[in-house]
Design an enzyme around this catalytic site. Structure first.
Site, PDB file in Angstrom:
ATOM      1  N   LYS A 134     -20.138  38.791  -5.065  1.00  0.00           N
ATOM      2  CA  LYS A 134     -20.410  37.214  -4.853  1.00  0.00           C
ATOM      3  C   LYS A 134     -18.981  36.339  -5.173  1.00  0.00           C
ATOM      4  O   LYS A 134     -19.025  35.460  -4.665  1.00  0.00           O
ATOM      5  CB  LYS A 134     -21.590  36.437  -5.824  1.00  0.00           C
TER       6      LYS A 134
HETATM    7  C1  LIG Z   1     -26.237  39.498  -3.748  1.00  0.00           C
HETATM    8  C2  LIG Z   1     -26.050  40.696  -4.095  1.00  0.00           C
HETATM    9  C3  LIG Z   1     -26.473  41.805  -3.132  1.00  0.00           C
HETATM   10  C4  LIG Z   1     -26.961  41.292  -1.616  1.00  0.00           C
HETATM   11  O1  LIG Z   1     -26.581  40.320  -1.026  1.00  0.00           O
HETATM   12  P1  LIG Z   1     -27.309  39.333   0.065  1.00  0.00           P
HETATM   13  O2  LIG Z   1     -26.503  38.179   0.086  1.00  0.00           O
HETATM   14  O3  LIG Z   1     -28.681  39.271  -0.382  1.00  0.00           O
HETATM   15  O4  LIG Z   1     -27.096  40.330   1.321  1.00  0.00           O
HETATM   16  C5  LIG Z   1     -26.485  43.173  -3.327  1.00  0.00           C
HETATM   17  N1  LIG Z   1     -25.949  43.636  -4.371  1.00  0.00           N
HETATM   18  C6  LIG Z   1     -25.571  42.837  -5.341  1.00  0.00           C
HETATM   19  C7  LIG Z   1     -25.067  43.422  -6.672  1.00  0.00           C
HETATM   20  C8  LIG Z   1     -25.571  41.328  -5.318  1.00  0.00           C
HETATM   21  O5  LIG Z   1     -25.243  40.625  -6.263  1.00  0.00           O
END
Ligand SMILES: *Cc1c(COP(=O)(O)O)cnc(C)c1O
Length: 516
Positions: A134
């Site tokens: 993120k």
């Molecule tokens: C947020 C996240 C995802 C999935 O991302 P999306 O925005 O839902 O597609 C996958 N793995 C981790 C570790 C995340 O923090």
């Protein structure tokens, strides 16, 4: 009327009579998925959600000219600048914003290194300040918001409301704490995130932050937050304050994620694995559909993306949707070892539905209302065809996730986290059924040290003590080092202890806004 015709007719209504190809340069390139309400890029970033509850999309995303080959030859930060200037016009000096967001903040100068693992490639997205994928987006979003406030002349304070399944919360707190003119409020499911994620959020410092656990799951948090947004779409919840979102429903969150699809492709060229123009398949662990939708955006810009493989855990609502065209959230919710993908209502899918329905906002709105009121919707055969042209899907049980970690570490020496393991499993299943022969890039969204108990269990060890002892134990077992941003949490004081019922989120927001 086709999407392109509608764009053309809109131009001629306003008397400009511009060709469709220059529509991307129009002053308000974004519109809602649920109506024709329009916005400039800075407005869309500041608002987060459109006033009608829809998501902002650029209907002409695939009709602009983007110099893909030229872009791929640039440095990572230059690529980010070029892609973001194209996707989010009207921000002026994108160079400065990108520099401030990324320069010196990632552990690797490549931002997201591409590592060969067996026959495939793993794209490591977790080398940012909070060791979360993120970070790629949430280092950039505060820069975009701050610039957007200046550009639009916004005087009110912008308070970011965020529902998180774990990682978004910390990355958003890190991005927005003590940013002038903003506040940040994070809601996470009580006992629904990993101990490390919880520690990351509850130790967050900053005068403008609030962190609150909610007795409910991620969907409850997200739904409640969305309701608060809809209620205050056109008004201030308290005088002098506007709400906005750092979830991937915000286009300013999604656009920076497009960049790493380019970085991976450029890296494959550099490593001599492909020549420009050859297709590359991407396997993406996704829950809210943001991570994978960014890949589809990259393809619309002209990047030679082959197939996009959507990898789900036991919460397989997306696998079912992509294979049948029926989205049905009326099912059991599983708490898995990959909690960031424990999601039944996948927000960003709405953007893809808009394009699949050829810009028919009434159809999208209908489906979203049906989902809200009846718990399911079914898209047309034509829309499903459109989606299946680019997307495949595969899901992975809990047992398969753990055995994938063990297998991968045993056979290749590479230690994936639980989310990455879901994608690695999907990649192998995909290879068996749909051999395209293209190189496969598997997106890796977390460090294994973020989920030490699950990873230790997968390796046949018995996790010992608290999350920090487990990190140390995992270090011993794997011979790898935990990221300092995680192991260093141990010495930090817990600063937040709010726990509320899910029905009380709106009240909590109103009561807390004043002090941020
Ligand atoms: C947020 C996240 C995802 C999935 O991302 P999306 O925005 O839902 O597609 C996958 N793995 C981790 C570790 C995340 O923090």
């Amino acid at each position: 009327m086709s999407l392109l015709d509608r764009i053309k007719s809109r131009s001629s209504v306003s008397g400009e009579n511009v060709p469709a190809s220059s529509v991307t340069a129009s002053p308000a390139p974004f519109q809602s998925t649920r109506s024709e309400v329009r916005a400039t890029a800075p407005e869309a970033v500041l608002r987060g959600l459109a006033p009608d509850g829809g998501l902002y999309v650029d209907p002409a995303i695939s009709s602009g000219c983007f110099d893909v080959q030229g872009c791929l030859a640039l440095s990572p930060l230059e690529q980010a600048e070029k892609i973001l200037s194209h996707l989010l016009p009207g921000f002026g000096n994108m160079h400065a914003l990108v520099q401030r967001a990324y320069d010196g903040r990632f552990a690797s100068p490549e931002l997201t290194p591409l590592v060969p693992v067996g026959d495939d490639y793993v794209l490591e997205l977790f080398h940012g300040p909070t060791a979360a994928f993120k970070d790629v987006a949430l280092c950039m979003l505060p820069q975009l918001m701050t610039a957007a406030r200046t550009i639009t002349g916004m005087r009110d304070k912008t308070v970011i409301l965020t529902a998180t399944s774990g990682d978004t919360g910390k990355a958003a707190l890190e991005g927005f704490h003590d940013v002038p003119g903003t506040g940040i409020m994070v809601f996470f499911p009580y006992q629904g995130v990993s101990a490390v994620q919880e520690a990351q959020m509850l130790t967050q410092e900053g005068a403008n932050v609030a962190v609150c656990a909610v007795k409910g799951n991620f969907d409850d948090c997200q739904t409640a937050v969305k309701q608060v947004f809809s209620r205050y779409a056109d008004s201030a919840p308290i005088p002098g304050v506007r709400l906005s979102s750092a979830n991937s429903i915000n286009i300013g969150r999604l656009a920076p994620q497009v960049v790493y699809y380019f970085l991976a492709y450029a890296s494959l060229i550099k490593q001599g694995r492909i020549r420009y123009g050859e297709a590359v398949d991407y396997v993406v662990p996704t829950g809210n559909f943001g991570d994978i939708l960014a890949g589809w955006y990259a393809k619309q810009l002209g990047l030679p993306v082959g197939r996009l493989v959507c990898a789900s855990n036991a919460n397989r609502v997306l696998t079912d949707f992509l294979t049948t065209g029926v989205y049905d959230r009326r099912r059991e919710f599983y708490k898995t070892s990959s909690p960031s993908m424990d999601i039944l209502v996948s927000s960003n899918l709405e953007r893809l539905l808009f394009y699949a329905a050829d810009g028919d906002t009434a159809a999208v709105k209908n489906d979203m209302l049906r989902l809200q009121n009846s718990g399911y919707y079914k898209i047309s055969a034509k829309a499903l065809d459109f989606i299946q042209k680019d997307f495949s899907a595969c899901c992975c049980s809990e047992a398969e996730t753990l055995s994938e970690i063990r297998r991968c570490f045993g056979e290749t020496g590479y230690l994936p986290d639980t989310h990455t393991a879901v994608a690695l499993h999907a990649a192998r299943a995909y290879r068996k059924t749909e051999r395209s022969g293209a190189p496969v890039v598997v997106l890796s969204t977390a460090s294994p040290f973020k989920f030490p108990a699950a990873v230790l269990t997968a390796l046949g060890e018995v996790p010992e003590g608290d999350a920090f002892s487990q990190m140390a134990q995992l270090s011993r077992v794997s011979g790898l080092e935990a990221p300092v941003s995680l192991s260093g949490l141990q010495d930090k004081a817990y600063l937040h202890n709010d726990v509320i019922e899910k029905a009380d989120i709106a009240d909590y927001v109103l009561n807390t806004l004043g002090r941020l």
